[in-house]
Design a protein around this motif. Structure first.
Motif, PDB file in Angstrom:
ATOM      1  N   ARG A  31       0.806  -1.211   0.000  1.00 34.07           N
ATOM      2  CA  ARG A  31       0.000   0.000   0.000  1.00 34.07           C
ATOM      3  C   ARG A  31       0.848   1.274   0.000  1.00 34.07           C
ATOM      4  O   ARG A  31       0.553   2.210  -0.698  1.00 34.07           O
ATOM      5  CB  ARG A  31      -0.950   0.000   1.218  1.00 34.07           C
ATOM      6  N   GLY A  32       1.902   1.342   0.793  1.00 36.03           N
ATOM      7  CA  GLY A  32       2.761   2.519   0.774  1.00 36.03           C
ATOM      8  C   GLY A  32       2.155   3.739   1.424  1.00 36.03           C
ATOM      9  O   GLY A  32       2.377   4.872   0.977  1.00 36.03           O
ATOM     10  N   PHE A  33       1.390   3.530   2.495  1.00 31.05           N
ATOM     11  CA  PHE A  33       0.773   4.642   3.216  1.00 31.05           C
ATOM     12  C   PHE A  33       1.291   4.728   4.647  1.00 31.05           C
ATOM     13  O   PHE A  33       0.556   5.116   5.553  1.00 31.05           O
ATOM     14  CB  PHE A  33      -0.750   4.496   3.206  1.00 31.05           C
ATOM     15  N   SER A  34       2.555   4.368   4.829  1.00 31.18           N
ATOM     16  CA  SER A  34       3.157   4.381   6.167  1.00 31.18           C
ATOM     17  C   SER A  34       4.456   5.175   6.142  1.00 31.18           C
ATOM     18  O   SER A  34       5.548   4.601   6.175  1.00 31.18           O
ATOM     19  CB  SER A  34       3.408   2.948   6.655  1.00 31.18           C
ATOM     20  N   PRO A  35       4.379   6.517   6.059  1.00 36.75           N
ATOM     21  CA  PRO A  35       5.601   7.331   6.007  1.00 36.75           C
ATOM     22  C   PRO A  35       6.526   7.033   7.177  1.00 36.75           C
ATOM     23  O   PRO A  35       6.086   6.905   8.318  1.00 36.75           O
ATOM     24  CB  PRO A  35       5.067   8.767   6.084  1.00 36.75           C
ATOM     25  N   GLY A  36       7.806   6.884   6.857  1.00 29.33           N
ATOM     26  CA  GLY A  36       8.770   6.555   7.898  1.00 29.33           C
ATOM     27  C   GLY A  36       8.635   5.138   8.415  1.00 29.33           C
ATOM     28  O   GLY A  36       9.237   4.786   9.418  1.00 29.33           O
ATOM     29  N   GLY A  37       7.838   4.332   7.713  1.00 28.90           N
ATOM     30  CA  GLY A  37       7.659   2.945   8.111  1.00 28.90           C
ATOM     31  C   GLY A  37       6.635   2.719   9.197  1.00 28.90           C
ATOM     32  O   GLY A  37       6.500   1.596   9.698  1.00 28.90           O
ATOM     33  N   VAL A  38       5.881   3.761   9.578  1.00 31.18           N
ATOM     34  CA  VAL A  38       4.950   3.671  10.700  1.00 31.18           C
ATOM     35  C   VAL A  38       3.506   3.661  10.195  1.00 31.18           C
ATOM     36  O   VAL A  38       3.050   4.641   9.595  1.00 31.18           O
ATOM     37  CB  VAL A  38       5.149   4.861  11.664  1.00 31.18           C
ATOM     38  N   PRO A  39       2.751   2.576  10.427  1.00 29.32           N
ATOM     39  CA  PRO A  39       1.345   2.556  10.015  1.00 29.32           C
ATOM     40  C   PRO A  39       0.511   3.490  10.877  1.00 29.32           C
ATOM     41  O   PRO A  39       0.619   3.486  12.103  1.00 29.32           O
ATOM     42  CB  PRO A  39       0.934   1.091  10.215  1.00 29.32           C
ATOM     43  N   ASN A  83       8.071   2.850  17.267  1.00 26.35           N
ATOM     44  CA  ASN A  83       6.994   3.603  16.620  1.00 26.35           C
ATOM     45  C   ASN A  83       6.174   2.734  15.675  1.00 26.35           C
ATOM     46  O   ASN A  83       4.937   2.769  15.679  1.00 26.35           O
ATOM     47  CB  ASN A  83       7.560   4.809  15.877  1.00 26.35           C
ATOM     48  N   ALA A  84       6.867   1.957  14.856  1.00 22.07           N
ATOM     49  CA  ALA A  84       6.154   1.098  13.912  1.00 22.07           C
ATOM     50  C   ALA A  84       5.349   0.028  14.649  1.00 22.07           C
ATOM     51  O   ALA A  84       4.187  -0.237  14.300  1.00 22.07           O
ATOM     52  CB  ALA A  84       7.130   0.452  12.934  1.00 22.07           C
TER      53      ALA A  84
END
Length: 370
Positions: A31-39, A83-84
């Motif tokens: 999906r690619g909607f987790s900036p910085g790797g954080v959902p 964080n993730a």
């Protein structure tokens, strides 16, 4: 289609380690909607909508294990770091609050990662022999110490999944990514214990499964997704016939895989040119006795690779053949991908006989979190 005709899809599923309300699985989709790797909360709400609408099991998008070269985008979710993992805890709580079940897909791109990308652009991409999917030398072979670190990273992710309350894990061993690169003779020419013939090339995956099992205990479900095809090599074959498939699957079964997710582009196609009308999931169930998931263009009138080539969407098509195969017990679960991507209520509409209300898949569905 009547509600009764879809009955097989809504029968409860029970195995030794996994119980689901029905046979519908949300397929993993990047999906690619987790900036910085954080959902984010948006990601949690996206998965929650599928659970609210009756998806039996959600398998998340690919989540990156703790290795510097695991991924190629800073917007793909990590499965490490406070964080993730806190973000994933929110996803689990949202899905469970809606009555659903969820597993993370644990992912490493391996040598297919484009150099200079991802969270650690300076890290070199890695693969078993440093060979890309065309068999070209583009890197150095992994050392045994580096392989041990990778196995430990998968195991740590599995332990974190259990700690966060997930209902199991899926290991991404398909489509030419890291685990699959060990499986395939084109990308694995090693001469140590991680290479050789077809059976020997399962050693890395088997050790990953065994390490994950030690990390999560005996009762936590471990699924493995595998495929014959690779990204851009759609005619690739790990096993040329059922006998080879049996040899390939045995060490993975012995290692502790509980469910096999058998990735194909078109679920209705026979696995082999042997005159037997069984797809990859059906053969895998027959050979291992393990539950299997089938997948591949379910509910769509265009298989997925053409979406990108032709830059078009897909219309809706019936699932009668799928239901007949499921009712015959050829496989146990059905993964729905793009049909569910654009329509979070797909399962509810099928169950209630509201096919006329199904949304067709459009390219825009890949750009938003419906």
């Amino acid at each position: 289609m009547s509600t009764n005709s879809a009955k097989a899809l809504f029968e409860p599923f029970r195995s030794a380690k996994l119980s689901l309300d029905n046979r519908i699985v949300m397929a993993p989709m990047t999906r690619g909607f987790s900036p910085g790797g954080v959902p984010s909360e948006d990601v949690a709400a996206y998965y929650k909508r599928r659970a609210e609408n009756g998806v039996g099991l959600i398998v998340t998008e690919g989540t990156l294990i703790n290795h510097p070269a695991a991924g190629a985008s800073t917007r793909w979710p990590h499965f490490y770091g406070a964080n993730a993992l806190n973000g994933w805890s929110g996803v689990v709580n949202a899905v469970h609050g809606a009555g659903g079940k969820i597993m993370p897909q644990l992912w490493h791109l391996g040598i297919t990662r484009k150099p200079g990308t991802g969270t650690n652009p300076d890290a070199p991409s890695v693969g078993p022999s440093g060979l890309n999917l065309a068999g070209e030398q583009v890197g150095e072979p992994l050392t045994e110490a580096e392989i041990a670190d990778l196995i430990a990273a998968y195991a740590q992710a599995a332990a974190d999944a259990k700690r966060l309350g997930f209902d199991g894990i899926e290991l991404h061993g398909a489509h030419g990514y890291l685990i699959d690169q060990f499986f395939w003779g084109v990308t694995n020419t090693r001469t140590d214990r991680f290479g050789g013939g077809l059976v020997k090339r399962t050693r890395f995956a088997a050790e990953v499964v065994e390490a994950c099992r030690r990390a999560v205990g005996p009762d936590f479900p471990i699924m493995l997704r595998f495929s014959q095809w690779k990204d851009g090599a759609y005619d690739a074959r790990l096993a040329k016939d059922a006998d080879e498939l049996a040899l390939f699957l045995q060490p993975l079964t012995d290692a502790g895989v509980d469910v096999f997710h058998c990735s194909t582009r078109r679920f209705w196609e026979p696995a082999f040119d042997d005159g037997v009308d069984l797809n990859l999931a059906a053969w895998t169930k027959k050979l291992t006795g393990k539950p299997t998931i089938t997948v591949g263009s379910v509910g769509l009138d265009l298989e997925f690779t053409r979406f990108f080539k032709e830059k078009k969407g897909a219309g809706i098509t019936g699932i009668e053949e799928l239901l007949e195969r499921l009712d015959r017990g050829e496989f146990d679960l059905v993964a729905i991908g793009r049909a569910l991507l654009g329509d979070p209520a797909w399962a509810a509409k099928i169950k209630e006989g509201r096919e006329s209300e199904l949304r067709p898949f459009t390219p825009e569905a890949t750009q938003t979190l419906y």
